[in-house]
Structures are given as structure tokens and as C-alpha cells.
Design a protein around this motif. Structure first.
Motif, mmCIF file in Angstrom:
data_model
loop_
_atom_site.group_PDB
_atom_site.id
_atom_site.type_symbol
_atom_site.label_atom_id
_atom_site.label_comp_id
_atom_site.label_asym_id
_atom_site.label_seq_id
_atom_site.Cartn_x
_atom_site.Cartn_y
_atom_site.Cartn_z
ATOM 1 N N GLU A 29 0.821 -1.228 0.000
ATOM 2 C CA GLU A 29 0.000 0.000 0.000
ATOM 3 C C GLU A 29 0.850 1.270 0.000
ATOM 4 O O GLU A 29 0.533 2.232 -0.677
ATOM 5 C CB GLU A 29 -0.947 0.009 1.214
ATOM 6 N N ASP A 30 1.934 1.282 0.808
ATOM 7 C CA ASP A 30 2.760 2.491 0.883
ATOM 8 C C ASP A 30 3.505 2.677 -0.427
ATOM 9 O O ASP A 30 4.268 1.795 -0.853
ATOM 10 C CB ASP A 30 3.752 2.389 2.046
ATOM 11 N N TRP A 31 3.301 3.829 -1.069
ATOM 12 C CA TRP A 31 3.792 4.024 -2.437
ATOM 13 C C TRP A 31 5.314 3.990 -2.525
ATOM 14 O O TRP A 31 5.885 3.360 -3.410
ATOM 15 C CB TRP A 31 3.243 5.340 -2.995
ATOM 16 N N GLU A 32 6.006 4.655 -1.603
ATOM 17 C CA GLU A 32 7.470 4.704 -1.681
ATOM 18 C C GLU A 32 8.086 3.320 -1.455
ATOM 19 O O GLU A 32 9.024 2.926 -2.137
ATOM 20 C CB GLU A 32 8.014 5.720 -0.678
ATOM 21 N N THR A 33 7.516 2.573 -0.500
ATOM 22 C CA THR A 33 7.982 1.197 -0.254
ATOM 23 C C THR A 33 7.749 0.349 -1.497
ATOM 24 O O THR A 33 8.595 -0.465 -1.886
ATOM 25 C CB THR A 33 7.211 0.582 0.945
ATOM 26 N N LYS A 34 6.601 0.566 -2.133
ATOM 27 C CA LYS A 34 6.243 -0.188 -3.335
ATOM 28 C C LYS A 34 7.235 0.102 -4.475
ATOM 29 O O LYS A 34 7.717 -0.815 -5.144
ATOM 30 C CB LYS A 34 4.821 0.186 -3.753
ATOM 31 N N THR A 71 10.757 -4.023 -21.450
ATOM 32 C CA THR A 71 10.533 -3.459 -22.793
ATOM 33 C C THR A 71 9.385 -2.448 -22.825
ATOM 34 O O THR A 71 9.396 -1.521 -23.622
ATOM 35 C CB THR A 71 10.262 -4.570 -23.816
ATOM 36 N N ILE A 72 8.378 -2.637 -21.948
ATOM 37 C CA ILE A 72 7.282 -1.658 -21.830
ATOM 38 C C ILE A 72 7.226 -1.174 -20.391
ATOM 39 O O ILE A 72 7.267 -1.986 -19.459
ATOM 40 C CB ILE A 72 5.903 -2.271 -22.169
ATOM 41 N N ILE A 73 7.121 0.139 -20.210
ATOM 42 C CA ILE A 73 6.907 0.723 -18.884
ATOM 43 C C ILE A 73 5.698 1.637 -18.995
ATOM 44 O O ILE A 73 5.565 2.409 -19.947
ATOM 45 C CB ILE A 73 8.162 1.475 -18.390
ATOM 46 N N SER A 74 4.794 1.525 -18.017
ATOM 47 C CA SER A 74 3.521 2.231 -18.122
ATOM 48 C C SER A 74 3.104 2.806 -16.779
ATOM 49 O O SER A 74 3.340 2.198 -15.736
ATOM 50 C CB SER A 74 2.448 1.245 -18.624
ATOM 51 N N GLY A 75 2.462 3.984 -16.816
ATOM 52 C CA GLY A 75 1.927 4.587 -15.592
ATOM 53 C C GLY A 75 1.739 6.083 -15.752
ATOM 54 O O GLY A 75 2.010 6.655 -16.809
ATOM 55 N N ILE A 76 1.266 6.732 -14.701
ATOM 56 C CA ILE A 76 1.137 8.195 -14.686
ATOM 57 C C ILE A 76 2.554 8.795 -14.645
ATOM 58 O O ILE A 76 3.375 8.373 -13.820
ATOM 59 C CB ILE A 76 0.310 8.657 -13.468
ATOM 60 N N PRO A 77 2.881 9.751 -15.546
ATOM 61 C CA PRO A 77 4.262 10.245 -15.650
ATOM 62 C C PRO A 77 4.918 10.643 -14.333
ATOM 63 O O PRO A 77 6.093 10.322 -14.100
ATOM 64 C CB PRO A 77 4.123 11.445 -16.598
ATOM 65 N N SER A 78 4.192 11.318 -13.458
ATOM 66 C CA SER A 78 4.827 11.793 -12.224
ATOM 67 C C SER A 78 5.322 10.638 -11.355
ATOM 68 O O SER A 78 6.361 10.740 -10.702
ATOM 69 C CB SER A 78 3.869 12.678 -11.426
ATOM 70 N N TRP A 79 4.585 9.499 -11.383
ATOM 71 C CA TRP A 79 4.996 8.370 -10.543
ATOM 72 C C TRP A 79 6.032 7.496 -11.256
ATOM 73 O O TRP A 79 6.902 6.906 -10.613
ATOM 74 C CB TRP A 79 3.776 7.558 -10.107
ATOM 75 N N VAL A 80 5.962 7.426 -12.586
ATOM 76 C CA VAL A 80 7.011 6.727 -13.343
ATOM 77 C C VAL A 80 8.336 7.483 -13.168
ATOM 78 O O VAL A 80 9.401 6.881 -13.052
ATOM 79 C CB VAL A 80 6.638 6.606 -14.838
ATOM 80 N N GLN A 81 8.242 8.805 -13.105
ATOM 81 C CA GLN A 81 9.445 9.621 -12.894
ATOM 82 C C GLN A 81 10.130 9.226 -11.582
ATOM 83 O O GLN A 81 11.348 9.105 -11.523
ATOM 84 C CB GLN A 81 9.070 11.105 -12.876
ATOM 85 N N MET A 82 9.323 9.023 -10.533
ATOM 86 C CA MET A 82 9.895 8.628 -9.240
ATOM 87 C C MET A 82 10.619 7.277 -9.367
ATOM 88 O O MET A 82 11.721 7.097 -8.843
ATOM 89 C CB MET A 82 8.792 8.515 -8.181
ATOM 90 N N TYR A 83 10.018 6.366 -10.093
ATOM 91 C CA TYR A 83 10.617 5.040 -10.338
ATOM 92 C C TYR A 83 11.940 5.173 -11.101
ATOM 93 O O TYR A 83 12.959 4.596 -10.729
ATOM 94 C CB TYR A 83 9.596 4.195 -11.100
ATOM 95 N N PHE A 84 11.927 6.004 -12.150
ATOM 96 C CA PHE A 84 13.139 6.221 -12.949
ATOM 97 C C PHE A 84 14.257 6.849 -12.095
ATOM 98 O O PHE A 84 15.427 6.469 -12.202
ATOM 99 C CB PHE A 84 12.843 7.119 -14.148
#
Length: 497
Positions: free
Chosen positions: A191-196, A210-223
Motif C-alpha cells: 500500500e505504501d507508495w514509496e515502499t512499493k 521493454t514496456i513501462i507504463s503509468g502516470i508520468p509523475s509516478w514513473v518519474q519517481m521510479y526512474f
């Protein structure tokens, strides 16, 4: 050598392309058929009885009997559905409630029916297949795919399953994609986004993504977390990553930042999904706008945004829309939403076929002085002002400053930079000039000395992320509003320099 999946993808993509073309080339007839089917299917529901559906034969009849409502306006019907009653908004009971966090009404329960569920999954599939048909690219099919989304854990309420839309959709991933899909079920349930996101980084690093998908602001955090951990660009970590799928917000303000994080350009596909329906997706790589889904059990109406708050604004169907006009989109669906205002504004970029861009939210604008500045305008302004520069913007929001300590009122831009400009006032001037060019009301207010040039307030690194965390809206489908007509977000905002 092509895998079986890759080999089969192209003929399947061709078949889907032809089926999409059939309805896209007969848009008005397609929508008329959707309308008639919706009305006849719901005639004996409580809503249909209350609104005399049996007498509705045309759009004019519908307008006379069914007013435009938002969630609050339909809430008394939805509450009966949530309580377990049948045949209220749609025949029988829904199979899910998509739970969303409303700004005014607390939690919202959006019904999803067995008739409406396929549109949520088929549209995403079709978008990828149309991309394959157009580009011939099937390389990504055999790699790993990640969809940054909410938890798939569902609760139950009076016999109906309840959860976030992205969590519901996770249960419908086709078998042929299950082996390719990340993150794991266990990670997705965190549930906790940062832990996830930390767990997703660990899980994906060794994989052929090969494919990455999501809302840009949260994909940015992942990147950013990937880069922190490895010291490498995302495109270097995942050498075969070549397709980014996104939705929920305009990608353009993020594009330069993403290309910097990835280290190269990748193709992208834009989606326009919501709990209320999957409305549109990008069907061409070099065409602006997304193909409006006209055959998915959704009947569309449009009201000019600048007339929306009039006493009796005109409701039109797709046959009467014009390119470049800002419309509030109203939907009626096979999930039992009728004359429903989802709050989004759209503009048509093409009417052959019908393609739209999301221009903003009808509630998200600044008109403290009559300027009616919208989301699309502020996004375009910052894009134009930073083009061909080294300035990188991570995130921003805009609010009016009505009572400054000195001088005229102004728009205050709260910007979190990755690469700061050498001169803030120069950047403010460029943004302001772009806004004046786009919005004649704003131009008149500046020239008439009612407003002064906008001012920029710098936000600390991760300031907006910390703000979203502080209000319990970090991750998932949550997005920072681009602009507000008040100072609720920025009043006593502790994250500025």
C-alpha cells in the motif's frame, strides 16, 4: 528469430485495425446506435422510470428529461446501488465499484457493470495493437512489461467487489501476458507508495524491461530511484525498453525530463482512462490527439467550457463539435452514469476521425480576475518558455495572488526545478508572454495594468512529493492540480525556498 507471440501479433493487429476503422468511419451512426441501446437497456431501471426513458426517442428528448449532474447529483442513486439494491442506474447489480477519492464528496463509488468492464481492458489492448499495425514493431512483446498501479486487493460491499480501478483491471490481464508482467502480485499489494516503488526497483533491475507504463509523475519517481541505485540512465539499464505508455496527465511538461532520465527517445502511447470509462487512446504516432472511443457503450455530449456555468448551456453531440474549442465532456454509459459530468475539459484536434486532447479540469482554472486560464495554457506556456534551454521542470502548480504585500495582483507559479534557470525573472517573462499569446483575457488584464507579470516561487526538491504524501495522496492515480482558483494548496506551503 520471432517468437510465436510476435508472429501472431501482426495479423491480430491488422484485424483489430479493420474493426476500429469500421466504427471510426461511421462516427455519428455509431453514437446513435450506442444511445438507442443505452436508453432501451435502462428503461425499466429506477433511473429510467424516474426520467421517463420510455418516451425518449432522440437526443433532444434526452436533454429535456436528464439534466447534467456530477457525482453529488447522482449520489442518492449510487448510494442505493452501494446498499445492494438492483435495477437502480443499470439493470441488475454492478460487478465492481471503482473507489476514487473525490475532492468534495469524500470517497466516490463508481459502478462498473459486466457490460462496461470490457471497454476498460479492450481499449488498452487495441491501442497497443494499433501501434503494432502502424509501426510493425513487435520487439517489446517478448520482454517484461510493468504497469505502475494501485493494489489489486479488492474488498466486498453487499456482494459487489470494491477497489481502485487499476487494481480491478489487474485481474483482467490476459493469460498470454501474465508471464511477462511485473511487478509481482506481492509487490503490487504493497500500500505504501514509496515502499512499493523501492520493491519494484529491486524486482525489475535484473529483467529485460521493454514496456513501462503509468502516470508520468509516478514513473518519474521510479526512474529516479533506478538512476540513484545504479548511476546509469534508464535506457542503459533496460537496453530493450522502447515503449512508454502513459495516461492521466499531459506528458509534454515531463517529456524533456524523461528523455534526460532515459538517455534516448522512446515511442509512447497516450491513454485516457478513468473509473467512469476508457474514453480515448492514441492511435497514430504522428497525429496529435487520442481516438475517441465511440463504440464502447459510452454516449458523449459536449458543452462549451466558457458557457458551462450559464443557466441553460447547450448540449451537443459529436456531429456538432468543432476543432480547437474547449468543451466539458458529459457521458452516459452502460455502467449507469447518465448526463454525467466527469469534470474534464477536452479539445478536438481532428473530426475525421474524432480525436481529442484533455485540456484540463472544469474546476481547475484561474479566473480570479476574469482571465479563465486553463491547464492546457499553463502547460504550453512552461513548455514554450523552457524549449531549447537547459531548464528542467520536475513539477509545478499555479495559484492567484489577490492580495500581494505590494503592487498589483499576479499569478504565482510554484515550480520545482531539476535544472534551475540562471534568471528567474527572465523565465517568468517568457512564460507570461506565452500565456498572453494564448489567452486574450489574460493579455487584456496585463496590458490594462489589472495584473502584473507572473512571479515564480521555487519549491524545494521533492517538495510536491512531500506535499502529496502529507495529504495522503502519494502514488496511485493521484495527480497534483496544475492550477487552482484559490490558494488552498499553496497557503502556508512549507516546501519553498
Amino acid at each position: 528469430m520471432l517468437s510465436i507471440k510476435s508472429a501472431l501479433a501482426k495479423p491480430f493487429a491488422k484485424r483489430i485495425y479493420r474493426s476500429v476503422q469500421k466504427w471510426a468511419k461511421n462516427p455519428v451512426k455509431t453514437q446513435e446506435q450506442v444511445f438507442q441501446k443505452l436508453i432501451s437497456s435502462a428503461t425499466s431501471t429506477q433511473f429510467g422510470i424516474d426520467h421517463d426513458f420510455i418516451s425518449i426517442n432522440s437526443h433532444d428528448d434526452f436533454v429535456k428529461r436528464v439534466p447534467v449532474r456530477d457525482y453529488e447529483g447522482l449520489k442518492h442513486y449510487v448510494e442505493r446501488v452501494v446498499a445492494g439494491e438492483e435495477d437502480i442506474l443499470w439493470k441488475g447489480k454492478p460487478i465492481y465499484f471503482a473507489k476514487t477519492s473525490g475532492t468534495t464528496s469524500g470517497a466516490k463509488y463508481i459502478p462498473i457493470t459486466k457490460e462496461s468492464m470490457p471497454s476498460h481492458t479492450e481499449a488498452a489492448r487495441n491501442a497497443i495493437l494499433l501501434y503494432i499495425h502502424e509501426t510493425g514493431n513487435t520487439k517489446f512483446i517478448d520482454g517484461k512489461m510493468i504497469f505502475l498501479q494501485g493494489s489489486p486487493i479488492l474488498n466486498e460491499q453487499n456482494g459487489v467487489k470494491l477497489g481502485r480501478l487499476s487494481g480491478i483491471v489487474a485481474h483482467y490481464i490476459p493469460k498470454y501476458l501474465q508471464k511477462n508482467r511485473l511487478p509481482s502480485w506481492e509487490t503490487n499489494c504493497i500500500e505504501d507508495w514509496e515502499t512499493k516503488v523501492d520493491a519494484i526497483v529491486e524486482e525489475t533491475l535484473p529483467e529485460n524491461m521493454t514496456i513501462i507504463s503509468g502516470i508520468p509523475s509516478w514513473v518519474q519517481m521510479y526512474f529516479e530511484k533506478l538512476q540513484e541505485k545504479t548511476g546509469k540512465k534508464v535506457g542503459e539499464i533496460f537496453k530493450n525498453f522502447n515503449l512508454f505508455i502513459f495516461g492521466g496527465v499531459n506528458y509534454e511538461p515531463y517529456r524533456a525530463k524523461f528523455e534526460s532520465l532515459i538517455g534516448r527517445k522512446v515511442d509512447s502511447i497516450e491513454f485516457y482512462p478513468a473509473s467512469e470509462g476508457f474514453f480515448a487512446y492514441q492511435d497514430k504516432q504522428n497525429e496529435k490527439g487520442m481516438l475517441l472511443q465511440l463504440n464502447s457503450g459510452i454516449f458523449y455530449e459536449f458543452i462549451k467550457a466558457d458557457e458551462f456555468f450559464n443557466d441553460n448551456p447547450k448540449r451537443i453531440t459529436i456531429k456538432d463539435v468543432a476543432i480547437g474549442v474547449n468543451y466539458v465532456m458529459i457521458i452516459s454509459t452502460n455502467a449507469g452514469l447518465w448526463g454525467y459530468n466527469i469534470g474534464d475539459t477536452v479539445e478536438f484536434t481532428s473530426i475525421n476521425p474524432y480525436r481529442v486532447i484533455v485540456s484540463g479540469r472544469i474546476k481547475h482554472f484561474i479566473s480570479a480576475f476574469g482571465e479563465h486560464v486553463i491547464g492546457k495554457e499553463v502547460e504550453q506556456a512552461i513548455q514554450e518558455a523552457t524549449a531549447d534551454t537547459n531548464i528542467r521542470v520536475s513539477e509545478f502548480t499555479v495559484a492567484p495572488q489577490i492580495n500581494p504585500k505590494e503592487g498589483l495582483p499576479y499569478h504565482e507559479w510554484f515550480i520545482e526545478f531539476e535544472n534551475e534557470p540562471k534568471n528567474l525573472s527572465d523565465l517568468a517573462k517568457k512564460i507570461d508572454e506565452s500565456l498572453q499569446k494564448q489567452n486574450s483575457y489574460y493579455f487584456d488584464l496585463i496590458k490594462g495594468s489589472v495584473l502584473q507579470t507572473l512571479k515564480i516561487t521555487r519549491v524545494k526538491k521533492d517538495g510536491f512529493k512531500n506535499y502529496m504524501k502529507s495529504i495522503g495522496k502519494l502514488g496511485g492515480q493521484n495527480k497534483l492540480p496544475r492550477l487552482s482558483n484559490d490558494r488552498k494548496i499553496v497557503e502556508d506551503f512549507p516546501y519553498t525556498y
